[in-house]
Design a protein around this motif. Structure first.
Motif, PDB file in Angstrom:
ATOM      1  N   GLN A   3      35.512  27.491  47.062  1.00 31.16           N
ATOM      2  CA  GLN A   3      35.434  28.382  46.297  1.00 31.16           C
ATOM      3  C   GLN A   3      34.023  29.006  46.219  1.00 31.16           C
ATOM      4  O   GLN A   3      33.064  28.315  46.034  1.00 31.16           O
ATOM      5  CB  GLN A   3      35.952  28.349  45.072  1.00 31.16           C
ATOM      6  CG  GLN A   3      37.628  28.132  44.790  1.00 31.16           C
ATOM      7  CD  GLN A   3      37.956  28.084  43.442  1.00 31.16           C
ATOM      8  OE1 GLN A   3      37.232  27.567  42.751  1.00 31.16           O
ATOM      9  NE2 GLN A   3      39.178  28.697  43.097  1.00 31.16           N
ATOM     10  N   VAL A   5      31.766  32.224  44.038  1.00 32.70           N
ATOM     11  CA  VAL A   5      31.968  32.879  42.757  1.00 32.70           C
ATOM     12  C   VAL A   5      30.664  33.706  42.580  1.00 32.70           C
ATOM     13  O   VAL A   5      29.830  33.107  42.371  1.00 32.70           O
ATOM     14  CB  VAL A   5      32.503  32.241  41.564  1.00 32.70           C
ATOM     15  CG1 VAL A   5      32.426  33.222  40.478  1.00 32.70           C
ATOM     16  CG2 VAL A   5      33.565  31.493  41.960  1.00 32.70           C
ATOM     17  N   TYR A  94      29.380  40.760  48.309  1.00 30.62           N
ATOM     18  CA  TYR A  94      30.010  39.609  48.613  1.00 30.62           C
ATOM     19  C   TYR A  94      29.308  38.500  49.044  1.00 30.62           C
ATOM     20  O   TYR A  94      28.278  38.805  49.965  1.00 30.62           O
ATOM     21  CB  TYR A  94      31.250  40.077  49.543  1.00 30.62           C
ATOM     22  CG  TYR A  94      32.266  40.973  49.079  1.00 30.62           C
ATOM     23  CD1 TYR A  94      31.840  42.362  49.158  1.00 30.62           C
ATOM     24  CD2 TYR A  94      33.318  40.748  48.456  1.00 30.62           C
ATOM     25  CE1 TYR A  94      32.897  43.256  48.880  1.00 30.62           C
ATOM     26  CE2 TYR A  94      34.060  41.538  47.998  1.00 30.62           C
ATOM     27  CZ  TYR A  94      33.971  42.832  48.186  1.00 30.62           C
ATOM     28  OH  TYR A  94      34.870  43.852  47.607  1.00 30.62           O
ATOM     29  N   GLN A 116      34.674  37.013  45.745  1.00 33.77           N
ATOM     30  CA  GLN A 116      35.705  38.022  45.316  1.00 33.77           C
ATOM     31  C   GLN A 116      34.823  39.354  44.959  1.00 33.77           C
ATOM     32  O   GLN A 116      35.304  40.405  44.842  1.00 33.77           O
ATOM     33  CB  GLN A 116      36.218  37.752  43.823  1.00 33.77           C
ATOM     34  CG  GLN A 116      35.281  38.100  42.452  1.00 33.77           C
ATOM     35  CD  GLN A 116      34.318  36.802  42.578  1.00 33.77           C
ATOM     36  OE1 GLN A 116      33.889  35.947  43.037  1.00 33.77           O
ATOM     37  NE2 GLN A 116      33.349  37.071  41.343  1.00 33.77           N
TER      38      GLN A 116
END
Length: 124
Positions: A3, A5, A94, A116
Motif C-alpha cells: 500500500q 499512501v 501520485y 491514490q
C-alpha cells in the motif's frame, strides 16, 4: 499487500513550496525504483521524478531545479519537495513503486503499485 499512501497536498500561491510524502507498507522503498507522477485536468499522466536503489535521481525537464525527490529509509517514505511552484504544477500527484532495481524511467507500465493521489493546486 503493498500500500502506498500520499499526503501533503494542498493549495499554495505561485512561488510557494509544498512537501509531498508517500508512506509505504508491505514494501521497502529503498530497494527498488520509486517515482512521482502527476496528472493535470484534461492531460495525460506524466513522470515528475524517480529515485533508484542507489539514490540516483531523474527529473522531468519542467521541474528540474525546483523539485527534489528523496527517501527517508527510517520511516519508509518517499518525499517530493517542491519549490517555486507554478500554476502549471497544478495536478494530482501520485507515488509509484516498481519491483525493479537499477535505472528508473518514466514508463508507467513498469510501476506495479500506485497510491491514490494527492491534489496540488497552485494559484496566482
Amino acid at each position: 499487500q503493498v500500500q502506498l499512501v500520499e499526503s501533503g497536498g494542498g493549495s499554495v500561491q505561485v512561488g510557494g513550496s509544498l512537501r509531498l510524502s508517500c508512506a509505504a507498507s508491505g514494501y521497502v522503498l529503498s530497494r527498488y525504483c520509486m517515482a512521482w507522477f502527476r496528472q493535470a485536468p484534461g492531460k495525460e499522466r506524466e513522470g515528475v521524478a524517480t529515485i533508484n536503489d542507489y539514490g540516483a535521481t531523474r527529473y522531468a525537464d519542467s521541474v528540474k531545479g525546483r523539485f527534489t525527490i528523496s527517501q527517508d529509509n527510517a520511516k519508509n517514505t518517499l518525499d517530493l519537495h517542491m519549490d517555486s511552484l507554478k500554476p502549471e504544477d497544478t495536478a494530482a500527484y501520485y507515488c509509484a513503486a516498481d519491483s525493479r532495481k537499477g535505472t528508473c524511467w518514466f514508463r508507467q507500465y513498469e510501476y506495479s503499485y500506485w497510491g491514490q493521489g494527492t491534489q496540488v493546486t497552485v494559484s496566482s
